[in-house]
Design a protein around this motif. Structure first.
Motif, PDB file in Angstrom:
ATOM      1  N   ARG A   1       0.833  -1.200   0.000  1.00  0.00           N
ATOM      2  CA  ARG A   1       0.000   0.000   0.000  1.00  0.00           C
ATOM      3  C   ARG A   1       0.865   1.247   0.000  1.00  0.00           C
ATOM      4  NH1 ARG A   1      -2.203  -3.983   2.866  1.00  0.00           N
ATOM      5  NH2 ARG A   1      -4.462  -4.308   2.827  1.00  0.00           N
ATOM      6  N   PRO A   2       0.411   2.318  -0.684  1.00  0.00           N
ATOM      7  CA  PRO A   2       1.125   3.598  -0.570  1.00  0.00           C
ATOM      8  C   PRO A   2       0.861   4.232   0.785  1.00  0.00           C
ATOM      9  CG  PRO A   2      -0.837   3.871  -1.915  1.00  0.00           C
ATOM     10  CD  PRO A   2      -0.736   2.394  -1.613  1.00  0.00           C
ATOM     11  N   TYR A   3       1.851   4.918   1.318  1.00  0.00           N
ATOM     12  CA  TYR A   3       1.673   5.586   2.605  1.00  0.00           C
ATOM     13  C   TYR A   3       2.570   6.815   2.659  1.00  0.00           C
ATOM     14  CZ  TYR A   3       6.026   3.273   4.124  1.00  0.00           C
ATOM     15  OH  TYR A   3       7.327   2.846   4.241  1.00  0.00           O
ATOM     16  N   VAL A   4       2.189   7.738   3.511  1.00  0.00           N
ATOM     17  CA  VAL A   4       2.905   8.997   3.714  1.00  0.00           C
ATOM     18  C   VAL A   4       3.133   9.167   5.204  1.00  0.00           C
ATOM     19  CG1 VAL A   4       2.822  11.511   3.480  1.00  0.00           C
ATOM     20  CG2 VAL A   4       1.934  10.069   1.646  1.00  0.00           C
ATOM     21  N   MET A   5       4.393   9.248   5.605  1.00  0.00           N
ATOM     22  CA  MET A   5       4.731   9.571   6.986  1.00  0.00           C
ATOM     23  C   MET A   5       4.831  11.090   7.104  1.00  0.00           C
ATOM     24  SD  MET A   5       7.996   8.503   9.327  1.00  0.00           S
ATOM     25  CE  MET A   5       8.986   9.812   8.627  1.00  0.00           C
ATOM     26  N   ALA A   6       3.963  11.678   7.901  1.00  0.00           N
ATOM     27  CA  ALA A   6       3.830  13.133   7.933  1.00  0.00           C
ATOM     28  C   ALA A   6       5.048  13.775   8.590  1.00  0.00           C
ATOM     29  CB  ALA A   6       2.565  13.528   8.687  1.00  0.00           C
TER      30      ALA A   6
ATOM     31  N   SER B   1      -3.706   7.100  10.765  1.00  0.00           N
ATOM     32  CA  SER B   1      -3.541   6.286  11.967  1.00  0.00           C
ATOM     33  C   SER B   1      -4.063   7.025  13.185  1.00  0.00           C
ATOM     34  CB  SER B   1      -2.062   5.940  12.167  1.00  0.00           C
ATOM     35  OG  SER B   1      -1.284   7.112  12.254  1.00  0.00           O
ATOM     36  N   GLY B   2      -4.964   6.370  13.915  1.00  0.00           N
ATOM     37  CA  GLY B   2      -5.547   6.954  15.102  1.00  0.00           C
ATOM     38  C   GLY B   2      -6.739   7.847  14.845  1.00  0.00           C
TER      39      GLY B   2
ATOM     40  N   SER C   1       7.796  11.587  -4.265  1.00  0.00           N
ATOM     41  CA  SER C   1       7.383  12.991  -4.347  1.00  0.00           C
ATOM     42  C   SER C   1       7.036  13.506  -2.951  1.00  0.00           C
ATOM     43  CB  SER C   1       6.169  13.140  -5.271  1.00  0.00           C
ATOM     44  OG  SER C   1       6.445  12.637  -6.557  1.00  0.00           O
ATOM     45  N   TYR C   2       7.370  14.750  -2.712  1.00  0.00           N
ATOM     46  CA  TYR C   2       6.991  15.410  -1.458  1.00  0.00           C
ATOM     47  C   TYR C   2       5.653  16.094  -1.687  1.00  0.00           C
ATOM     48  CZ  TYR C   2       7.556  17.872   2.970  1.00  0.00           C
ATOM     49  OH  TYR C   2       7.396  18.328   4.255  1.00  0.00           O
ATOM     50  N   VAL C   3       4.631  15.664  -0.953  1.00  0.00           N
ATOM     51  CA  VAL C   3       3.265  16.106  -1.214  1.00  0.00           C
ATOM     52  C   VAL C   3       2.651  16.650   0.074  1.00  0.00           C
ATOM     53  CG1 VAL C   3       2.942  14.426  -3.068  1.00  0.00           C
ATOM     54  CG2 VAL C   3       2.302  13.820  -0.727  1.00  0.00           C
ATOM     55  N   THR C   4       1.561  17.352  -0.111  1.00  0.00           N
ATOM     56  CA  THR C   4       0.700  17.810   0.980  1.00  0.00           C
ATOM     57  C   THR C   4      -0.696  17.277   0.718  1.00  0.00           C
ATOM     58  OG1 THR C   4       2.001  19.807   1.363  1.00  0.00           O
ATOM     59  CG2 THR C   4      -0.249  19.782   2.205  1.00  0.00           C
ATOM     60  N   LEU C   5      -1.152  16.406   1.585  1.00  0.00           N
ATOM     61  CA  LEU C   5      -2.477  15.796   1.440  1.00  0.00           C
ATOM     62  C   LEU C   5      -3.512  16.677   2.117  1.00  0.00           C
ATOM     63  CD1 LEU C   5      -1.643  12.055   2.266  1.00  0.00           C
ATOM     64  CD2 LEU C   5      -1.560  13.209   0.054  1.00  0.00           C
ATOM     65  N   HIS C   6      -4.581  16.991   1.403  1.00  0.00           N
ATOM     66  CA  HIS C   6      -5.705  17.743   1.953  1.00  0.00           C
ATOM     67  C   HIS C   6      -6.817  16.738   2.257  1.00  0.00           C
ATOM     68  CE1 HIS C   6      -4.216  21.853   0.708  1.00  0.00           C
ATOM     69  NE2 HIS C   6      -3.448  21.043  -0.012  1.00  0.00           N
ATOM     70  N   ILE C   7      -6.957  16.358   3.516  1.00  0.00           N
ATOM     71  CA  ILE C   7      -7.927  15.360   3.950  1.00  0.00           C
ATOM     72  C   ILE C   7      -9.135  16.094   4.506  1.00  0.00           C
ATOM     73  CG2 ILE C   7      -8.301  13.368   5.437  1.00  0.00           C
ATOM     74  CD1 ILE C   7      -5.272  12.984   5.467  1.00  0.00           C
ATOM     75  N   LYS C   8     -10.289  15.867   3.901  1.00  0.00           N
ATOM     76  CA  LYS C   8     -11.475  16.645   4.246  1.00  0.00           C
ATOM     77  C   LYS C   8     -12.359  15.914   5.244  1.00  0.00           C
ATOM     78  CE  LYS C   8     -14.184  14.971   0.285  1.00  0.00           C
ATOM     79  NZ  LYS C   8     -14.951  15.383  -0.912  1.00  0.00           N
ATOM     80  N   GLN C   9     -13.234  16.706   5.859  1.00  0.00           N
ATOM     81  CA  GLN C   9     -14.255  16.217   6.791  1.00  0.00           C
ATOM     82  C   GLN C   9     -13.645  15.462   7.986  1.00  0.00           C
ATOM     83  OE1 GLN C   9     -17.614  16.940   6.569  1.00  0.00           O
ATOM     84  NE2 GLN C   9     -16.935  18.294   4.921  1.00  0.00           N
TER      85      GLN C   9
ATOM     86  N   ARG D   1       5.147  10.861  18.133  1.00  0.00           N
ATOM     87  CA  ARG D   1       5.084   9.649  17.315  1.00  0.00           C
ATOM     88  C   ARG D   1       4.750  10.030  15.881  1.00  0.00           C
ATOM     89  NH1 ARG D   1      -0.224   7.068  20.115  1.00  0.00           N
ATOM     90  NH2 ARG D   1       1.023   7.684  21.923  1.00  0.00           N
ATOM     91  N   PRO D   2       5.102   9.205  14.908  1.00  0.00           N
ATOM     92  CA  PRO D   2       4.788   9.530  13.506  1.00  0.00           C
ATOM     93  C   PRO D   2       3.306   9.354  13.213  1.00  0.00           C
ATOM     94  CG  PRO D   2       5.858   7.405  13.649  1.00  0.00           C
ATOM     95  CD  PRO D   2       5.919   7.987  15.024  1.00  0.00           C
ATOM     96  N   ILE D   3       2.755  10.265  12.424  1.00  0.00           N
ATOM     97  CA  ILE D   3       1.380  10.185  11.931  1.00  0.00           C
ATOM     98  C   ILE D   3       1.442   9.685  10.493  1.00  0.00           C
ATOM     99  CG2 ILE D   3      -0.751  11.428  11.524  1.00  0.00           C
ATOM    100  CD1 ILE D   3       0.022  11.192  14.459  1.00  0.00           C
ATOM    101  N   VAL D   4       0.800   8.570  10.228  1.00  0.00           N
ATOM    102  CA  VAL D   4       0.892   7.901   8.932  1.00  0.00           C
ATOM    103  C   VAL D   4      -0.465   7.953   8.254  1.00  0.00           C
ATOM    104  CG1 VAL D   4       1.500   5.777   7.720  1.00  0.00           C
ATOM    105  CG2 VAL D   4       2.664   6.379   9.849  1.00  0.00           C
ATOM    106  N   SER D   5      -0.451   8.298   6.979  1.00  0.00           N
ATOM    107  CA  SER D   5      -1.642   8.260   6.133  1.00  0.00           C
ATOM    108  C   SER D   5      -1.391   7.236   5.030  1.00  0.00           C
ATOM    109  CB  SER D   5      -1.930   9.644   5.546  1.00  0.00           C
ATOM    110  OG  SER D   5      -3.014   9.584   4.642  1.00  0.00           O
ATOM    111  N   SER D   6      -2.145   6.157   5.040  1.00  0.00           N
ATOM    112  CA  SER D   6      -1.951   5.062   4.087  1.00  0.00           C
ATOM    113  C   SER D   6      -3.127   4.990   3.124  1.00  0.00           C
ATOM    114  CB  SER D   6      -1.802   3.718   4.825  1.00  0.00           C
ATOM    115  OG  SER D   6      -2.946   3.453   5.595  1.00  0.00           O
ATOM    116  N   GLY D   7      -2.829   4.671   1.872  1.00  0.00           N
ATOM    117  CA  GLY D   7      -3.875   4.500   0.873  1.00  0.00           C
ATOM    118  C   GLY D   7      -4.628   3.197   1.067  1.00  0.00           C
ATOM    119  N   LEU D   8      -5.914   3.224   0.792  1.00  0.00           N
ATOM    120  CA  LEU D   8      -6.771   2.057   0.957  1.00  0.00           C
ATOM    121  C   LEU D   8      -7.141   1.480  -0.399  1.00  0.00           C
ATOM    122  CD1 LEU D   8      -9.235   3.277   3.743  1.00  0.00           C
ATOM    123  CD2 LEU D   8      -7.166   1.917   4.011  1.00  0.00           C
ATOM    124  N   PHE D   9      -7.230   0.163  -0.446  1.00  0.00           N
ATOM    125  CA  PHE D   9      -7.734  -0.499  -1.632  1.00  0.00           C
ATOM    126  C   PHE D   9      -9.251  -0.314  -1.716  1.00  0.00           C
ATOM    127  CE2 PHE D   9      -3.956  -3.439  -1.057  1.00  0.00           C
ATOM    128  CZ  PHE D   9      -3.232  -2.837  -2.068  1.00  0.00           C
TER     129      PHE D   9
END
Length: 809
Positions: free
Chosen positions: A262-267, A304-305, A575-583, A599-607
């Motif tokens: 899965r793709p993931y981004v460690m913030a 995560s969390g 790539s260095y990105v900025t994710l805009h997560i809504k709601q 602690r690291p905050i991780v955003s992982s892509g879902l299938f």
């Protein structure tokens, strides 16, 4: 004489020749000269040449894949390597080692006065032109179990730090370099999938001879705790750290398979902006590098969390840690010189392609079967009505049919009323078969009232049973209450091991009402049980698959095509990105911003489908360091891959030769069980860590209760709770016996008469009839029954997990 002079010709050497080689002599000389030697060899080899060529193609393909992976992990556009420094004991000074590595990596920047550290998430990210690679160094806090788990999920290299002067804390273990917390974390890291690892040894003696002996002793003591390819490095001087970094630069790092799916981004930066259009909601901004796979703006992400969310925008930002020779081609574009991150490209989701955020199915109460009865059904109903015994109702003399229809039949009690002959003569007899108004109403109400009464009584019993399976969640419990609760649980666990599934029949409640939801089975393995029978309401809110394996293959194939194809909706790896997560709820966003400092905050892509609720089955085993009993439906915190959620699992055994599985009241140590929960769908393989909050010890954080992995997603898996009713022979006559104390009235004996009985000495039998008025019964067995034997009856009831909303967590 003639026979001895007979001519004997030499046999042709064509026994093992192919048919084509035997026909070569028929080819003309001109054509024979056109056939080269190589072609002749290929003709002779046949399938062997094809096999050799196929193996060569496979080797070339694997070599190209390894080269591509190495370039992706160590190339110019690869994200920084995440190095986690974990101290094996509390006496290790991880801070000084981290400062030494950062100073060594940033030596050239210090000379130019351009040193910049990213210290916004408790980590240091730096790009070193000397070693020609970038690294993010994180220090695992000793004693903080949750932070160590989150760091291990994203680590490319775990550097275990040991001190040569560590003590054994008075333990009898020969390994004196790892304390109890370090040993516990090692088992967790192995359960998650240990990435590339190395051991750094500190505090070695200055004398060369003692230094070599101490290092050899430490290496031999720790080698059994780590993989065979794990290397040991002394790390006291700058030269030793420089050697470690040079070896790390050229090392091919390995990562767990589940993380590479899965793709993931460690913030590196966590911010949020309140949404004016939606009160209480905010847009969360996570900045970091895309890792493992390309990330699509149309797919869902899990933070995560926090939970699952949709993306409103992805900004590709100029890499803040790139060197001049590592800059992307996009950096040569004309960008504004304003302060803040420079956005190179912005991606927006397509409404027609974006994955919807579906968590629960919306049940339709009118979606059930509503068919009009056919003529055959009406004919069968008429026949049943004619066969019914006509009930008689006494009505006052002179009552017409119209008036009789308004009389409530419940007011007339034939069993309890005693009337004289004169009263009978003054009443008329009305056939209820002709009284459709009163008779049908009475027939409909009577069974419903019994059903309501029975369900009401069983509801109380079930609630009593369910409450008994969970510990009290009151936060105001005193230390004495907690100790009493733990003592009660340990006694129940010991009783379950000594007398599994045995239940006493209550004296003041009829057994046919107390155990109304249970049924007997002729054979636990072969008897049929419909998985769609009497499902709870929660099953209308979950999702299921007609063929789970086929769906999983299709989802993985679609993700692979999206990753390999050059799509405008995807952001490439590195790539260095900025994710805009809504709601995102504002309270959750504030908590994430606070947690990002430790602690690291991780955003992982879902299938596809991975946000929907279903029934997950986890293969789980109790951790060796956890001593307290773990009961079914007890609250646990699960870490499944990047996900984190709370649930109350039901433990069950794993029967390979049966479609039914027995529920286990406790998670027994030393063996694997299956935990069933309601949770979002996740495609295996994924690791599992189960944490349990310590009662009355909130300051110390959770402890590891169990480890395992995700097994399957199957709502049709049948979990049966088994109870055993026991009785004792009073009088025995060969294969016949009078059994007492299993039931307490003859009606219960007649109710459970169809269920077979068995004894602990191996006899099987059946109930023949009740004896007396106190619940004794006569049983017949297939052999001679011993007087000291125990007669048992097995009953089963299907169980379902607890819905998360009902858990209060």
């Amino acid at each position: 004489m003639g026979a001895s002079r007979a001519q004997i010709n030499k046999a042709h050497k064509s026994r093992f020749a192919s048919k084509s080689s035997r026909q070569v002599h028929k080819t003309s000389g001109l054509d024979r000269r056109g056939i080269s030697k190589t072609n002749q060899q290929n003709v002779l080899k046949g399938a062997r040449a094809t096999r050799i060529q196929r193996n060569k193609m496979l080797r070339d393909k694997k070599r190209a894949a390894i080269l591509k992976e190495k370039r992706a992990s160590t190339g110019f556009a690869s994200p920084p390597r995440v190095i986690v420094l974990f101290g094996l004991s509390s006496s290790v000074d991880v801070k000084s080692l981290s400062d030494g590595l950062l100073t060594l990596l940033s030596s050239e920047y210090e000379e130019n006065g351009a040193l910049e550290f990213d210290n916004r998430v408790g980590a240091m990210t730096i790009s070193s032109p000397t070693f020609k690679f970038r690294a993010t160094i994180m220090e695992a806090p000793h004693g903080d179990l949750t932070s160590c788990i989150e760091m291990a999920k994203v680590a490319d290299l775990i550097a275990f730090v040991a001190s040569a002067s560590s003590s054994s804390e008075g333990r009898s273990n020969s390994n004196s370099y790892i304390d109890s917390f370090g040993s516990q974390c090692l088992t967790i890291f192995r359960a998650l999938g240990l990435p590339s690892s190395a051991v750094l040894i500190l505090d070695l003696p200055t004398d060369q001879k003692k230094r070599s002996e101490t290092k050899k002793t430490c290496t031999s003591s720790l080698s059994s705790q780590f993989p065979e390819d794990c290397k040991f490095f002394p790390a006291d001087s700058k030269e030793e750290l420089r050697k470690f970094l040079w070896l790390l630069k050229d090392q091919r790092l390995t990562t767990p398979h589940w993380r590479s799916m899965r793709p993931y981004v460690m913030a590196h930066e966590v911010e949020f902006i309140a949404d004016d259009s939606s009160p209480g909601k905010a847009t969360l901004h996570l900045s970091g590098y895309v890792r493992a796979h390309n990330l699509s703006v149309n797919q869902l992400v899990h933070v995560s969390g926090a939970g699952d969310f949709q993306l409103s925008q992805i900004d590709v930002v100029k890499d803040p840690f790139s060197q001049s020779e590592y800059k992307y081609h996009a950096n040569s574009m004309d960008l504004d010189n304003s302060s803040g991150p420079k956005v190179v490209l912005s991606l927006f989701p397509d409404a027609s392609k974006q994955e919807p955020l579906l968590v629960e199915n919306i049940p339709d109460p009118l979606a059930g079967e509503q068919t009009w009865p056919t003529e055959e059904d009406l004919a069968v109903a008429d026949e049943k009505r004619e066969r019914m015994v006509r009930k008689k109702t006494f009505l006052p003399k002179g009552t017409s049919d119209y008036q009789a229809a308004w009389i409530v039949a419940d007011e007339i009690d034939d069993d309890n009323s005693v009337e004289s002959e004169e009263e009978e003569n003054n009443h008329m007899v009305l056939d209820e078969a002709d009284n459709e108004g009163g008779g049908d109403h009475f027939d409909r109400l009577a069974p419903d009232e019994d059903h309501i009464y029975g369900s009401f009584s069983m509801r109380g019993f079930d609630e009593e049973t369910e409450v008994g399976t969970t510990m009290t969640e009151d936060e105001n419990l005193t230390k004495e209450d907690i100790e009493a609760e733990m003592k009660r649980l340990k006694e129940a666990h010991a009783d379950d091991e000594q007398f599994p599934d045995e239940v006493d029949t209550p004296v003041d409640i009829e057994a046919r009402k107390r155990f109304a939801k249970y049924r007997g089975l002729k054979s636990f393995r072969t008897s049929s049980w419909d998985p769609k029978e009497s499902l709870p309401v929660e099953y209308s809110r979950i999702f299921t698959f007609s063929n789970f394996l086929k769906t999983q293959k299709q989802v993985f194939r679609k993700a692979k095509e999206m990753d390999e194809g050059a799509s405008d909706e995807c952001v490439p790896v590195g790539s260095y990105v900025t994710l805009h997560i809504k709601q995102v709820p504002v309270v959750v966003a504030c908590d994430l911003q606070t947690m990002s400092k430790t602690r690291p905050i991780v955003s992982s892509g879902l299938f596809q489908h991975e946000s929907k609720m279903s029934v997950l089955h986890l293969s789980i085993k109790k951790h060796a360091s956890y001593d307290n009993p773990i009961k079914s439906k007890e609250a646990l915190t699960f870490h499944v891959g990047f996900r984190q959620f709370s649930a109350r699992p039901i433990f069950s055994s794993d029967n390979l030769n049966s479609d039914k599985h027995k529920m286990e009241r406790f998670l027994h140590p030393g063996q694997f069980s299956v935990a069933s929960i309601y949770a979002p769908i996740s495609f295996p393989p994924l690791p599992l860590i189960a944490l349990k909050e310590r009662k009355g010890e909130a300051s110390f954080g959770p402890s590891v209760a169990a480890i395992g992995s995700l097994r399957s997603i199957d709502p049709d898996r049948i979990l049966l709770k088994k109870i055993i009713l026991t009785g004792y022979p009073q009088r025995v006559s060969k294969s016949k016996a009078i059994v007492r104390f299993m039931f307490h009235n003859p009606e219960d004996v007649r109710w459970f008469k169809p269920v077979d009985v068995w004894t602990k000495c191996g006899r099987r039998g059946r109930v023949k009839e009740p004896v007396g008025t106190h619940g004794a019964m006569k049983c017949i067995f297939d052999g001679v029954v011993q007087q000291h034997d125990t007669v048992c009856m097995s009953l089963y009831k299907r169980l379902y997990p607890v819905w998360p909303e009902l858990q209060g967590i």
